[in-house]
Design a protein around this motif. Structure first.
Motif, PDB file in Angstrom:
ATOM      1  N   TYR A  56      11.161   1.633  -7.509  1.00  0.00           N
ATOM      2  CA  TYR A  56      10.373   2.558  -6.688  1.00  0.00           C
ATOM      3  C   TYR A  56       9.607   1.828  -5.585  1.00  0.00           C
ATOM      4  O   TYR A  56       8.830   2.455  -4.863  1.00  0.00           O
ATOM      5  N   ASP A  57       9.827   0.533  -5.443  1.00  0.00           N
ATOM      6  CA  ASP A  57       9.121  -0.256  -4.429  1.00  0.00           C
ATOM      7  C   ASP A  57       9.529   0.223  -3.041  1.00  0.00           C
ATOM      8  O   ASP A  57      10.694   0.092  -2.655  1.00  0.00           O
ATOM      9  N   PRO A  58       8.599   0.788  -2.260  1.00  0.00           N
ATOM     10  CA  PRO A  58       8.988   1.364  -0.963  1.00  0.00           C
ATOM     11  C   PRO A  58       9.470   0.333   0.047  1.00  0.00           C
ATOM     12  O   PRO A  58      10.068   0.704   1.057  1.00  0.00           O
ATOM     13  N   SER A  59       9.235  -0.955  -0.209  1.00  0.00           N
ATOM     14  CA  SER A  59       9.693  -1.976   0.736  1.00  0.00           C
ATOM     15  C   SER A  59      11.096  -2.475   0.422  1.00  0.00           C
ATOM     16  O   SER A  59      11.675  -3.215   1.226  1.00  0.00           O
ATOM     17  N   THR A  60      11.652  -2.048  -0.718  1.00  0.00           N
ATOM     18  CA  THR A  60      12.990  -2.529  -1.079  1.00  0.00           C
ATOM     19  C   THR A  60      13.953  -1.434  -1.513  1.00  0.00           C
ATOM     20  O   THR A  60      15.166  -1.625  -1.462  1.00  0.00           O
ATOM     21  N   THR A  61      13.459  -0.277  -1.940  1.00  0.00           N
ATOM     22  CA  THR A  61      14.364   0.723  -2.498  1.00  0.00           C
ATOM     23  C   THR A  61      15.083   1.509  -1.403  1.00  0.00           C
ATOM     24  O   THR A  61      14.555   1.717  -0.304  1.00  0.00           O
ATOM     25  N   LEU A 126      -0.437  -4.815   7.247  1.00  0.00           N
ATOM     26  CA  LEU A 126       0.239  -6.053   7.631  1.00  0.00           C
ATOM     27  C   LEU A 126       1.022  -6.636   6.453  1.00  0.00           C
ATOM     28  O   LEU A 126       2.146  -7.138   6.630  1.00  0.00           O
ATOM     29  N   GLU A 127       0.463  -6.572   5.248  1.00  0.00           N
ATOM     30  CA  GLU A 127       1.191  -7.050   4.083  1.00  0.00           C
ATOM     31  C   GLU A 127       2.397  -6.159   3.809  1.00  0.00           C
ATOM     32  O   GLU A 127       3.482  -6.648   3.448  1.00  0.00           O
ATOM     33  N   SER A 128       2.228  -4.855   3.977  1.00  0.00           N
ATOM     34  CA  SER A 128       3.341  -3.925   3.797  1.00  0.00           C
ATOM     35  C   SER A 128       4.439  -4.213   4.812  1.00  0.00           C
ATOM     36  O   SER A 128       5.640  -4.182   4.476  1.00  0.00           O
ATOM     37  N   TRP A 129       4.046  -4.495   6.045  1.00  0.00           N
ATOM     38  CA  TRP A 129       5.007  -4.846   7.095  1.00  0.00           C
ATOM     39  C   TRP A 129       5.773  -6.118   6.700  1.00  0.00           C
ATOM     40  O   TRP A 129       7.008  -6.169   6.824  1.00  0.00           O
ATOM     41  N   THR A 130       5.067  -7.104   6.217  1.00  0.00           N
ATOM     42  CA  THR A 130       5.701  -8.370   5.840  1.00  0.00           C
ATOM     43  C   THR A 130       6.740  -8.157   4.756  1.00  0.00           C
ATOM     44  O   THR A 130       7.855  -8.701   4.819  1.00  0.00           O
ATOM     45  N   ARG A 131       6.404  -7.363   3.750  1.00  0.00           N
ATOM     46  CA  ARG A 131       7.347  -7.127   2.656  1.00  0.00           C
ATOM     47  C   ARG A 131       8.546  -6.299   3.135  1.00  0.00           C
ATOM     48  O   ARG A 131       9.687  -6.555   2.744  1.00  0.00           O
ATOM     49  N   THR A 132       8.280  -5.315   3.981  1.00  0.00           N
ATOM     50  CA  THR A 132       9.345  -4.422   4.440  1.00  0.00           C
ATOM     51  C   THR A 132      10.320  -5.136   5.362  1.00  0.00           C
ATOM     52  O   THR A 132      11.503  -4.771   5.425  1.00  0.00           O
ATOM     53  N   THR A 133       9.849  -6.127   6.096  1.00  0.00           N
ATOM     54  CA  THR A 133      10.703  -6.825   7.058  1.00  0.00           C
ATOM     55  C   THR A 133      11.050  -8.239   6.597  1.00  0.00           C
ATOM     56  O   THR A 133      11.469  -9.075   7.395  1.00  0.00           O
ATOM     57  N   ASP A 134      10.886  -8.492   5.304  1.00  0.00           N
ATOM     58  CA  ASP A 134      11.268  -9.785   4.739  1.00  0.00           C
ATOM     59  C   ASP A 134      12.735 -10.087   5.060  1.00  0.00           C
ATOM     60  O   ASP A 134      13.552  -9.183   5.256  1.00  0.00           O
ATOM     61  N   GLU A 135      13.056 -11.354   5.095  1.00  0.00           N
ATOM     62  CA  GLU A 135      14.399 -11.798   5.482  1.00  0.00           C
ATOM     63  C   GLU A 135      15.490 -11.119   4.661  1.00  0.00           C
ATOM     64  O   GLU A 135      16.590 -10.854   5.152  1.00  0.00           O
ATOM     65  N   THR A 136      15.198 -10.827   3.404  1.00  0.00           N
ATOM     66  CA  THR A 136      16.208 -10.232   2.523  1.00  0.00           C
ATOM     67  C   THR A 136      16.141  -8.704   2.482  1.00  0.00           C
ATOM     68  O   THR A 136      16.941  -8.072   1.796  1.00  0.00           O
ATOM     69  N   SER A 137      15.215  -8.094   3.214  1.00  0.00           N
ATOM     70  CA  SER A 137      14.986  -6.659   3.103  1.00  0.00           C
ATOM     71  C   SER A 137      16.075  -5.847   3.800  1.00  0.00           C
ATOM     72  O   SER A 137      16.535  -6.205   4.887  1.00  0.00           O
ATOM     73  N   ILE A 138      16.455  -4.729   3.183  1.00  0.00           N
ATOM     74  CA  ILE A 138      17.394  -3.812   3.813  1.00  0.00           C
ATOM     75  C   ILE A 138      16.788  -3.136   5.034  1.00  0.00           C
ATOM     76  O   ILE A 138      17.498  -2.604   5.883  1.00  0.00           O
ATOM     77  N   TYR A 139      15.452  -3.159   5.118  1.00  0.00           N
ATOM     78  CA  TYR A 139      14.758  -2.498   6.216  1.00  0.00           C
ATOM     79  C   TYR A 139      14.621  -3.381   7.452  1.00  0.00           C
ATOM     80  O   TYR A 139      14.297  -2.888   8.528  1.00  0.00           O
ATOM     81  N   LYS A 140      14.830  -4.661   7.306  1.00  0.00           N
ATOM     82  CA  LYS A 140      14.592  -5.590   8.408  1.00  0.00           C
ATOM     83  C   LYS A 140      15.342  -5.182   9.674  1.00  0.00           C
ATOM     84  O   LYS A 140      14.815  -5.266  10.785  1.00  0.00           O
ATOM     85  N   VAL A 175       7.827   2.043   7.105  1.00  0.00           N
ATOM     86  CA  VAL A 175       6.916   1.050   6.527  1.00  0.00           C
ATOM     87  C   VAL A 175       5.857   1.818   5.754  1.00  0.00           C
ATOM     88  O   VAL A 175       4.911   2.358   6.326  1.00  0.00           O
ATOM     89  N   LYS A 176       6.021   1.913   4.440  1.00  0.00           N
ATOM     90  CA  LYS A 176       5.060   2.614   3.596  1.00  0.00           C
ATOM     91  C   LYS A 176       3.952   1.642   3.187  1.00  0.00           C
ATOM     92  O   LYS A 176       4.220   0.494   2.848  1.00  0.00           O
ATOM     93  N   VAL A 177       2.724   2.136   3.201  1.00  0.00           N
ATOM     94  CA  VAL A 177       1.578   1.243   3.009  1.00  0.00           C
ATOM     95  C   VAL A 177       1.228   1.134   1.531  1.00  0.00           C
ATOM     96  O   VAL A 177       1.045   2.134   0.835  1.00  0.00           O
ATOM     97  N   ILE A 178       1.132  -0.101   1.080  1.00  0.00           N
ATOM     98  CA  ILE A 178       0.769  -0.423  -0.297  1.00  0.00           C
ATOM     99  C   ILE A 178      -0.423  -1.371  -0.288  1.00  0.00           C
ATOM    100  O   ILE A 178      -0.711  -2.004   0.741  1.00  0.00           O
ATOM    101  N   PRO A 179      -1.145  -1.500  -1.388  1.00  0.00           N
ATOM    102  CA  PRO A 179      -2.273  -2.438  -1.416  1.00  0.00           C
ATOM    103  C   PRO A 179      -1.794  -3.877  -1.221  1.00  0.00           C
ATOM    104  O   PRO A 179      -0.814  -4.308  -1.841  1.00  0.00           O
ATOM    105  N   ALA A 180      -2.478  -4.602  -0.362  1.00  0.00           N
ATOM    106  CA  ALA A 180      -2.100  -5.995  -0.101  1.00  0.00           C
ATOM    107  C   ALA A 180      -2.160  -6.835  -1.361  1.00  0.00           C
ATOM    108  O   ALA A 180      -1.422  -7.822  -1.501  1.00  0.00           O
TER     109      ALA A 180
END
Length: 519
Positions: A56-61, A126-140, A175-180
Motif C-alpha cells: 500500500y506504499d503510495p511511492s511504490t505501489t 520533500l521526503e515523499s518526493w524523494t521516495r516517489t522519484t527514487d532511482e528504482t521507482s516506477i514513478y520516476k 506524489v502522495k504525502v507521507i510523514p518524513a
C-alpha cells in the motif's frame, strides 16, 4: 452532474475562498474541513474490490486495490476527480503559481495534519518526493521534466523545471504525502496520510477506513466507515452484491450485468484505458521484425473478441490511446482482421509454432481460446501457458536474456492520469518495459529514441500543436507494435442506489468514492 462533481468543480473555481473558509458556518460543500451537508458522517459503504495486493506504499505501489483505497486516505498536492480527470487542489492551497516558464511555487493547505495529528510541512513533501522519484521507482519516469525541488519555507514548495511543462499539476497528483519520519515498511503495510479517511485495519481479505478527524480539506468524509471486501473472483463479488453484503461492485463482468440489474442495481459503464495487450520478445527472431509483430494483430479477430467474449463492453483499438483520450488520433496502421495476410507473413518468416504466455486474470483467460483459435487458423501451432501476473514478469520477462515468444496481459496506467505522456511513457519510457520486457529500447534504439523525442516535444505543447505531435507518436507505435492493445475496455461499476448517493463509475481500475454518502 453529481453533487460530488459539482463540489470539485467549485473547488477548482474558488479554491482560495473554499480553503479560507475552514471552520466557518457556510453550507458550501467545497468549504474545507466542514461536515457533510446533512451533518456528521453517518452510515457505512461496503465495497467489493476485484484486485488484491500486499503493498500500500503510495511511492511504490501500482496495485488497483491500493491505488483505489489510497485515494481515500492519501493526498497529493493535487488530486483527480477520477470520474472526469479534472484536477483540483488537495494538500495544496491553490493551483501552482507560475514564477516563470520553468518555475512554480506551491503553498500547502493551512493547518493540514496527518491522521495521527502531526502537522504537515514541506519536509514531509520533500521526503515523499524523494521516495516517489527514487532511482528504482516506477514513478520516476513521470517526472523527467523536473530539474529540482526545494522548500522555500515550511509551507511553500518550489518546483524547478528543465523545460516548460504545462501539465505539472496533473503529474504532481502522483506524489502522495507521507510523514518524513515513516519507514517504507510502515507505508507498505499501513500508510498514514492527510486525506478524508484513515486506515483502521488492513488484512488480506478486508480493509477498514474511518474518517480522519484532523482533515481540513475540500472533501470531508460523509460516512462513518468504508469497508472493502477483497473479492478477486467474479462470482464471489456477484454473490456478495446479490446477497446485500456489498453496496459497490468493481469490474462487473458482462455476463452478470442483466442479473445485477434485475436485482435493482445501477450499472455505470465508462469507456476507459484498460486493455489486453500483446507484448513481444523483440530480442528473439522473428519477433524482432515489426512486420511479424503486426501479423499477430491481423490474425486476431479483435471485433469477435469484443462481441463474443466481452459482450460488447470494449472498443477495438484503432490507436495506442483509446478514443476517450483528448489526444487520440487514428493511427497510421490499422489492423483489420486479415488472417490470409497474417499467414503469408508468418510463412515468409518461417514462423510455425509459438508459446503464448498469459496472466491468469479471469477476463484474460476468457480471451485465450479465441486468440489461440485465430492464430492457429493463420497457420501457427499455439502452446498456451497461463500463470499469475507476478510469475509471468518475474520468471519470463524481467530477466536477462528472456526466451518467451509472445505475452498476453492486461494493463491500465490511467490510474495515474490520462495525460498521453503518462499512458505512452508507462509502456515505452526508459523503464523495465523497454529495457527487459519487450526490450524495444535494446532491439530498436533508433525507433525508441524517436518516440522519446516525440513525447518530449509533445509534452511541452498545448492544443493543436500538441495533438499533432502526439499523433506522430501514435503512428510510430502502430508501425512497431512491440506492445499494443487489442481493444480498450469499458469499465462497469455496480451501485446499490437504494443506499448510495453521489457516486460515479470511473474508466480505470480501482474504486473511488471520495465525497460519496448513504441515504
Amino acid at each position: 452532474m453529481s453533487a460530488k462533481k459539482t463540489k470539485i468543480v467549485a473547488v477548482l473555481a474558488a479554491a482560495a475562498l473554499a480553503l479560507g473558509a475552514c471552520g466557518g458556518g457556510s453550507d458550501d460543500k467545497s468549504s474545507g474541513g466542514e461536515a457533510a451537508p446533512d451533518g456528521a458522517p453517518s452510515g457505512q459503504i461496503n465495497l467489493g474490490a476485484a484486485y488484491e495486493t500486499t503493498n500500500y506504499d503510495p511511492s511504490t505501489t501500482s496495485s488497483a486495490l491500493a491505488m483505489g483505497t489510497n485515494w481515500h486516505v492519501m493526498e497529493g498536492l493535487y488530486e483527480f476527480d477520477m470520474a472526469t480527470y479534472e484536477v483540483y487542489p488537495a494538500l495544496a492551497a491553490d493551483m501552482p503559481e507560475m514564477i516563470s516558464d520553468t518555475q512554480y511555487e506551491i503553498t500547502l493547505r493551512e493547518g493540514a495534519k496527518f491522521s495521527d495529528g502531526t502537522d504537515v510541512t514541506t519536509a514531509d513533501w520533500l521526503e515523499s518526493w524523494t521516495r516517489t522519484t527514487d532511482e528504482t521507482s516506477i514513478y520516476k519516469q513521470f517526472f523527467t521534466m523536473v530539474d529540482s525541488v526545494e522548500a522555500k519555507d515550511d509551507s511553500t514548495i518550489v518546483i524547478n523545471l528543465k523545460y516548460p511543462f504545462p501539465g505539472i499539476a496533473e503529474r504532481l497528483v502522483n506524489v502522495k504525502v507521507i510523514p518524513a519520519s515513516s519507514t517504507q515498511e510502515d507505508m507498505t503495510a499501513f500508510p498514514i496520510g492527510t486525506g478524508p479517511f484513515k486506515y483502521e485495519t488492513i488484512t488480506n481479505t478486508a480493509i477498514e477506513a474511518v474518517p480522519n478527524e484532523y482533515y481540513n480539506g475540500p472533501n470531508p468524509a460523509r460516512v462513518e466507515r468504508m469497508h472493502w471486501d477483497i473479492l478477486k473472483d467474479d462470482s464471489a463479488r456477484l454473490s456478495a452484491a446479490l446477497g446485500g453484503t456489498i453496496d459497490v461492485m468493481e469490474t462487473v463482468p458482462s455476463a452478470t450485468k442483466a442479473e445485477l440489474e434485475a436485482a435493482g442495481w445501477t450499472l455505470d459503464a465508462v469507456e476507459g484505458y484498460n486493455n489486453a495487450f500483446l507484448m513481444f520478445n523483440t530480442l528473439k527472431a522473428p519477433f524482432d521484425n515489426a512486420e511479424v509483430r503486426q501479423a499477430f494483430h491481423y490474425a486476431i479477430d479483435r471485433q469477435g473478441l469484443v462481441d463474443n467474449v466481452l459482450e460488447g463492453d470494449a472498443t477495438v483499438a484503432t490507436s495506442f490511446l483509446p478514443k476517450v483520450n483528448p489526444y487520440y488520433s487514428e493511427a497510421e496502421v490499422q489492423f483489420d482482421y486479415d488472417p490470409a495476410k497474417a499467414s503469408e507473413i508468418f510463412q515468409a518468416n518461417g514462423l510455425t509454432e509459438i508459446t503464448l504466455i498469459t496472466t491468469d486474470t479471469p477476463w484474460i483467460t476468457n480471451l485465450t481460446p479465441q486468440i489461440k483459435q485465430d492464430l492457429e487458423a493463420a497457420g501457427l501451432t499455439v502452446n498456451v501457458q497461463s500463470m499469475a501476473s507476478g510469475d509471468l514478469y518475474a520468471n519470463f520477462a524481467d530477466v536477462d536474456n528472456p526466451t518467451f515468444d509472445v505475452a498476453l496481459a492486461p494493463g491500465d496506467p490511467s490510474v495515474f492520469g490520462q495525460d498521453p505522456g503518462i499512458i505512452i511513457d508507462w509502456w515505452y519510457g526508459d523503464n523495465v518495459w523497454t529495457q527487459k520486457r519487450a526490450a524495444f529500447q535494446v532491439s530498436n534504439p533508433d525507433a525508441w529514441a524517436e518516440l522519446q523525442q516525440l513525447s518530449l516535444e509533445a509534452s511541452q505543447l498545448e492544443g493543436e500543436e500538441a495533438a499533432a505531435k502526439w499523433a506522430e507518436a501514435q503512428d510510430l507505435i502502430s508501425r512497431e507494435v512491440p506492445i499494443y492493445p487489442l481493444f480498450h475496455r469499458t469499465m462497469t461499476t455496480g451501485f446499490n442506489m437504494d443506499k448510495l448517493v453521489d457516486v460515479d463509475g470511473i474508466g480505470t481500475t480501482g474504486l473511488e468514492l471520495v465525497g460519496a454518502a448513504v441515504k
